[in-house]
Design an enzyme around this catalytic site. Structure first.
Site, mmCIF file in Angstrom:
data_model
loop_
_atom_site.group_PDB
_atom_site.id
_atom_site.type_symbol
_atom_site.label_atom_id
_atom_site.label_comp_id
_atom_site.label_asym_id
_atom_site.label_seq_id
_atom_site.Cartn_x
_atom_site.Cartn_y
_atom_site.Cartn_z
ATOM 1 C CB CYS A 1 -0.904 0.011 1.233
ATOM 2 S SG CYS A 1 -2.313 -1.124 1.114
ATOM 3 C CG HIS B 1 -5.266 -3.700 0.758
ATOM 4 N ND1 HIS B 1 -3.966 -4.120 0.925
ATOM 5 C CD2 HIS B 1 -6.053 -4.637 1.363
ATOM 6 C CE1 HIS B 1 -3.965 -5.267 1.602
ATOM 7 N NE2 HIS B 1 -5.211 -5.598 1.883
ATOM 8 C CD GLN C 1 6.155 -12.650 -7.159
ATOM 9 O OE1 GLN C 1 7.337 -12.798 -6.858
ATOM 10 N NE2 GLN C 1 5.206 -13.485 -6.745
ATOM 11 C CG HIS D 1 1.423 -8.436 -5.608
ATOM 12 N ND1 HIS D 1 0.509 -8.970 -4.718
ATOM 13 C CD2 HIS D 1 2.500 -9.275 -5.573
ATOM 14 C CE1 HIS D 1 1.024 -10.052 -4.133
ATOM 15 N NE2 HIS D 1 2.226 -10.268 -4.662
#
Length: 391
Positions: free
Chosen positions: A79, A145, A200, A198
């Site tokens: 966040c 979030h 990667q 999220h």
């Protein structure tokens, strides 16, 4: 689309990149970026050993055993940092808000910071050991979030695509990198340890087994036919139409004829490109509409006893051609970029466990058929203007 990239260095020396599509950051009038935390310098520690039975490299990243695990919302490290927060109260993103952020993982599986020389385990040539000299980055899709990739606007999804393309291009130029993989894990069932939306990016110092298989098969197909393998698969799927679930001017989404997972969809560009960095403007724009729409549909794939849709846990990974020496050959002999989205959920509240056959032998047994998967996806409402509603 205009996206502004800016770079800062975190307190421990890791890179962080802002990808901004809104004001005041887009014009560059402001962009906060001072990390006030007291952190020890980032280090490596990841080594990798080669399995003599399979020739696969296996990274050993023991420092990840104590990485952040399912923190409460108020302690989420992805966040924005709350206004006025300093030191340990600050998060990984030293800004009060952001659009899209990419930063080096604090607990990387792969790192260029390990400078130990190559060695042999127990001094035996059977087990070579090297530094796992790659890079792991975290991609925060939004500062919200409780959001998800499926909930992103096309404009914000496009910014994520721009970030993926940017990082793919830059990481592919690192001297030891052989493969770049952009992916997202969503859901505790998948093993996600941070709830914030999220993904990667892994830059491997070797070609992972699955990409190596794709490369071998693509080369063999080209040797036999002179054509690119996934191009022929795409043509066959479109020709059949039985498993196609969405089709635009530049992309087609379909359930593959040999799908392994209870829910599985592949998204393939109509043009033979090798990675995300090679996508043109039109391809990136259409993808930013088609992909979130597909994820929203998949969230309705299963329903609970009360009839409400179940948020689907999934893995979404971009398979690209290896980088380095492999790209020096015939382009059509290299694997085409494509996205694979799949879930371990086989029904509401039921997981597909990878037991003896799958885990032990890699010999897959499907719990359904690709045609049933496609039929279900086509039943789900779509807002994508090029979506296929029936086969």
């Amino acid at each position: 689309m205009t996206v502004r990239r800016s770079r800062i260095t975190l307190a421990d020396g890791r890179d962080l990149f802002y990808f901004d599509d809104t004001e005041p950051w887009l014009s560059g009038r402001t962009r906060p970026g001072t990390d006030t935390r007291d952190l020890t310098p980032a280090s490596g520690g990841s080594r990798m050993r080669r399995d003599p039975l399979t020739s696969e490299w296996v990274p050993m990243a023991s420092h990840r055993m104590h990485r952040t695990h399912l923190p409460p919302r108020e302690l989420c490290p992805l966040c924005p940092t709350a206004p006025g927060a300093t030191g340990s109260a600050a998060t990984e993103i030293p800004a009060a808000d952001y659009d899209v952020v990419v930063f080096e993982n604090r607990f990387p599986s792969l790192s260029t910071r390990d400078e130990q020389p190559d060695s042999l385990v127990d001094g035996d040539e059977l087990w070579p050991e090297r530094a796992a000299a790659g890079r792991c980055e975290v991609v925060c899709f939004t500062s919200a979030h409780d959001a998800s990739f499926a909930g992103l606007s096309p404009a914000r999804a496009r910014t994520v695509v721009e970030a993926w393309a940017d990082r793919t291009a830059e990481l592919s130029r690192l001297p030891h990198v052989r493969s770049v993989f952009c992916f997202e894990n969503r859901g505790r069932e998948i093993g996600v340890t941070l709830a914030h939306p999220h993904g990667q990016v892994y830059a491997y110092p070797y070609v992972p087994a699955r990409t190596a298989q794709h490369t071998t098969q693509a080369a063999a197909h080209h040797e036999r036919t002179g054509r690119d393998l996934l191009g022929d698969v795409l043509a066959a799927e479109v020709g059949s139409g039985r498993r196609v679930v969405a089709r635009g001017l530049h992309w087609t989404a379909f359930v593959p004829a040999a799908a392994r997972w209870p829910v599985e969809v592949h998204v393939v560009p109509h043009r033979h490109v090798l990675d995300l960095a090679e996508l043109d403007e039109a391809e990136r724009e259409e993808l930013a509409h088609l992909y979130p729409d597909l994820l929203r549909r998949l969230d309705g794939f299963f329903t609970g006893p009360d009839g409400e849709a179940i948020t689907l846990p999934y893995i979404a990974g971009w398979f690209a051609a290896p980088v380095g020496p492999e790209r020096d050959g015939e382009r059509a002999a290299l694997p085409r970029l494509h996205l694979q989205v799949f879930s371990v959920l086989r029904d509401a509240g039921k997981l597909k466990f990878l037991a003896g056959s799958e885990s032990g032998q890699g010999a897959w047994v499907s719990d359904t058929t690709p045609e049933r998967i496609a039929d279900r996806v086509r039943q789900l409402p779509s807002a994508f203007p090029g979506a296929v509603v029936q086969g």
